[in-house]
Design an enzyme around this catalytic site. Structure first.
Site, mmCIF file in Angstrom:
data_model
loop_
_atom_site.group_PDB
_atom_site.id
_atom_site.type_symbol
_atom_site.label_atom_id
_atom_site.label_comp_id
_atom_site.label_asym_id
_atom_site.label_seq_id
_atom_site.Cartn_x
_atom_site.Cartn_y
_atom_site.Cartn_z
ATOM 1 N N GLY A 11 0.789 -1.226 -0.003
ATOM 2 C CA GLY A 11 0.105 0.033 -0.056
ATOM 3 C C GLY A 11 0.976 1.067 0.103
ATOM 4 N NE ARG A 74 -2.429 -3.612 -0.097
ATOM 5 C CZ ARG A 74 -1.994 -3.240 1.064
ATOM 6 N NH1 ARG A 74 -0.723 -3.883 1.492
ATOM 7 N NH2 ARG A 74 -2.460 -2.261 1.624
ATOM 8 N N GLY A 111 6.388 -1.961 3.483
ATOM 9 C CA GLY A 111 6.083 -2.232 5.001
ATOM 10 C C GLY A 111 6.369 -3.603 5.299
ATOM 11 C CB THR A 134 3.559 1.048 6.333
ATOM 12 O OG1 THR A 134 2.040 0.869 7.147
ATOM 13 C CG2 THR A 134 4.254 0.748 7.727
ATOM 14 C CB ILE A 135 -0.569 5.024 7.140
ATOM 15 C CG1 ILE A 135 -1.664 3.904 6.756
ATOM 16 C CG2 ILE A 135 -0.504 5.859 5.642
ATOM 17 C CD1 ILE A 135 -2.835 4.261 6.742
ATOM 18 C CG ASP A 136 -1.205 -0.015 8.878
ATOM 19 O OD1 ASP A 136 -2.044 0.887 8.887
ATOM 20 O OD2 ASP A 136 -1.164 -0.927 7.994
ATOM 21 N NE ARG A 171 -27.407 13.157 13.555
ATOM 22 C CZ ARG A 171 -27.452 13.665 12.343
ATOM 23 N NH1 ARG A 171 -26.418 14.029 11.670
ATOM 24 N NH2 ARG A 171 -28.686 13.460 11.753
ATOM 25 C CG MET A 178 -7.099 2.972 6.318
ATOM 26 S SD MET A 178 -6.059 3.085 5.182
ATOM 27 C CE MET A 178 -7.052 2.704 3.886
ATOM 28 C CD GLU A 231 -8.947 -0.695 7.627
ATOM 29 O OE1 GLU A 231 -9.388 -0.501 6.408
ATOM 30 O OE2 GLU A 231 -7.700 -0.787 8.047
HETATM 31 O O1 F6P Z 1 -0.985 -1.077 5.225
HETATM 32 C C1 F6P Z 1 -1.664 0.232 5.005
HETATM 33 C C2 F6P Z 1 -3.260 -0.018 4.941
HETATM 34 O O2 F6P Z 1 -3.514 1.529 4.542
HETATM 35 C C3 F6P Z 1 -3.827 -0.565 5.904
HETATM 36 O O3 F6P Z 1 -4.044 0.589 7.114
HETATM 37 C C4 F6P Z 1 -5.376 -0.885 5.475
HETATM 38 O O4 F6P Z 1 -5.987 -1.567 6.331
HETATM 39 C C5 F6P Z 1 -4.810 -1.578 4.191
HETATM 40 O O5 F6P Z 1 -3.511 -0.963 3.946
HETATM 41 C C6 F6P Z 1 -5.495 -1.239 2.908
HETATM 42 O O6 F6P Z 1 -5.355 -1.635 1.680
HETATM 43 P P1 F6P Z 1 -5.657 -1.499 0.555
HETATM 44 O O7 F6P Z 1 -5.343 -0.148 0.010
HETATM 45 O O8 F6P Z 1 -4.954 -2.599 -0.445
HETATM 46 O O9 F6P Z 1 -7.275 -1.533 0.345
#
Ligand code: F6P
Length: 357
Positions: A11, A74, A111, A134-136, A171, A178, A231
Site C-alpha cells: 500500500g 500488492r 512495509g 507504512t501509515i500503520d 449524536r 485505517m 478497521e
Molecule cells: O497497510 C496500509 C493500509 O492502509 C492499512 O491500514 C489498510 O488496512 C490497508 O492498507 C488497505 O489496503 P488496500 O489499499 O489494499 O485496500
C-alpha cells in the site's frame, strides 16, 4: 559504476517520493558514477521485467508529492513461491531480472509484507537495502515509519470536523481509522482528536462497556460521544474465536465494516442516533506532513551511505530519533503492535478515554 534498482511495494503512503529523492540526492552529492533502474508497480515490475532507466532529475521536485512515482502493487509474500498463471517461478524471475541488469543492489521501500520478500531476496543472494514505509507504523525494528504521522494528521482532522457536527446534532459518531491488525494510527488520532472511546485490534472491546460510557456521558450532560475505531477492532467474544472461524464470520457480516456493526449495536441498545464516517484511503493521500518529509529524507540519505559503503542486507530504521541500520533478518515477519499496557494507553485512561475493555 554502481547499478541500483529501486521499487516501492505494498500500500502506498505519503513521503515515498521524499524517501527516494533522499537516496538519489545522497548518492548524487558524492558521485556521478551510478545508474538507476526503477521497477514499476513494486515486485510486479521486478518479476516481469517492467523497468525504466531513470536519472537523478526524475527524483527532483518530488519531496512534497504524494503517492509514488514508481507505482506500487500488492504481491503477497505467501504467493511468492507459487508460480504465476503461466507457470513462471516468481523468485527465479526476480533474480534473473536483477542479474540481467547487472545490479549492485536493490533499494526497496515497503512495509511488513514487502520486508518479508526483501529478506527472501537477500537469502537468495541479492543485495538489498530497505526503507520503512507504512501509515500503520507496525514495522518491527523501527520506532517510526514514514507515512504514519501524515495519516494521523488526516484522521485527526476528520475527528476534529466530526466534533463540530456531532455537538450540533447530539449524536454518537464513529470514525473508522485505517489499521486492520494494529491500532497505532487510531490510538494517536483518537487522542489527538479528543475521542471519548478508542477501539483497537489489540484491546478487544465489550459492547456493553461502550454503551455504558455513552450513557454516562449523556447523564453528565454531554450531548455527543465520539468513537475512534480501528478497521480491525474486535469484540471480546470474537477475539476468542479461532482465526479461521473469525474470518468466516467476517465474510458473512452484513455490515460493510466494523464501524457500521458497532453503530447498529449501539442503536439497538440505546435511544441514540449514530453516524459513521470512514476517511479510508484519504489517510494515505496527498502531501506528506513536515515530520514525514524529514524522516523520509533522513532514512533515504542513510540508505545512500550504506549503498556507497556496499553494506547490504539492512533496513534503515529510526530509533530514539536517530537513523540506524537493522539487519533485515531481524525485521522480516514481525509486527509491532500497540502494547495494551503501554504508558500511552494508561495516560489516555487517566484522562477518561475508554478502550471498551
Ligand atoms: O497497510 C496500509 C493500509 O492502509 C492499512 O491500514 C489498510 O488496512 C490497508 O492498507 C488497505 O489496503 P488496500 O489499499 O489494499 O485496500
Amino acid at each position: 559504476m554502481l547499478k541500483i534498482g529501486m521499487l516501492t511495494s505494498g500500500g502506498d503512503c505519503q513521503a515515498l517520493n521524499a524517501a527516494m529523492r533522499g537516496v538519489i540526492k545522497g548518492l548524487h552529492t558524492k558521485t556521478n558514477d551510478f545508474e538507476i533502474y526503477g521497477f514499476q508497480d513494486g515486485y510486479k515490475g521486478l518479476i516481469y521485467g517492467n523497468v525504466k532507466r531513470m536519472t537523478p532529475d526524475d527524483f527532483s521536485g518530488i519531496l512534497t508529492r504524494g503517492g509514488t512515482i514508481l507505482g506500487t502493487s500488492r504481491q503477497p509474500f505467501k504467493k511468492m513461491r507459487i508460480p504465476d498463471e503461466n507457470g513462471l517461478d516468481k523468485v527465479e524471475a526476480m533474480k534473473s531480472n536483477y542479474h540481467k541488469l547487472n545490479l549492485d543492489c536493490l533499494v526497496i521501500l515497503g512495509g511488513n509484507g514487502t520486508h518479508k520478500t526483501a529478506n527472501l531476496l537477500r537469502e537468495e543472494g541479492l543485495n538489498v537495502v530497505t526503507l520503512p514505509k507504512t501509515i500503520d507504523n507496525d514495522l518491527w525494528g523501527t520506532d517510526m515509519t514514514f507515512g504514519f504521522q501524515s495519516a494521523v494528521d488526516i484522521a485527526t482532522d476528520t475527528i476534529d470536523r466530526i466534533h463540530t457536527t456531532a455537538s450540533s446534532h447530539s449524536r454518537v459518531f464513529i470514525i473508522e481509522v485505517m489499521g486492520h491488525k494494529v491500532g497505532h494510527v487510531t490510538l494517536h488520532a483518537g487522542i489527538a482528536g479528543g475521542a471519548d472511546i478508542i477501539l483497537l485490534p489489540e484491546i478487544p472491546y465489550d459492547i456493553n462497556k461502550v454503551t455504558e460510557v455513552i450513557e454516562k456521558r449523556s447523564a453528565a450532560g454531554k450531548k455527543f460521544t465520539i468513537l475512534a475505531v480501528a478497521e480491525g477492532a474486535i469484540s471480546k467474544e470474537d477475539a476468542k474465536l479461532k482465526k479461521k472461524k473469525y474470518k468466516a464470520k467476517l465474510a458473512e457480516r452484513r455490515f460493510p465494516s466494523v464501524a457500521y456493526q458497532i453503530a447498529s449495536e449501539i442503536e439497538q441498545k440505546l435511544d441514540k442516533e449514530v453516524r459513521v464516517t470512514v476517511p479510508g484511503h484519504t489517510q494515505r493521500g496527498g502531501s506528506p506532513c513536515a515530520y514525514d518529509r524529514v524522516i523520509a529524507t533522513r532514512v533515504g540519505a542513510a540508505a545512500a551511505e550504506l549503498i556507497l559503503n556496499k553494506e547490504y542486507g539492512y533496513m534503515i530504521a529510526i530509533r530514539n530519533g536517530e537513523t540506524q541500520k537493522v539487519p533485515l533478518s531481524e525485521v522480516a515477519g514481525k509486527l509491532k503492535y500497540v502494547d495494551p499496557e503501554c504508558k500511552m494507553i494508561q495516560e489516555a485512561k487517566t484522562i477518561g478515554i475508554s478502550f471498551g475493555d
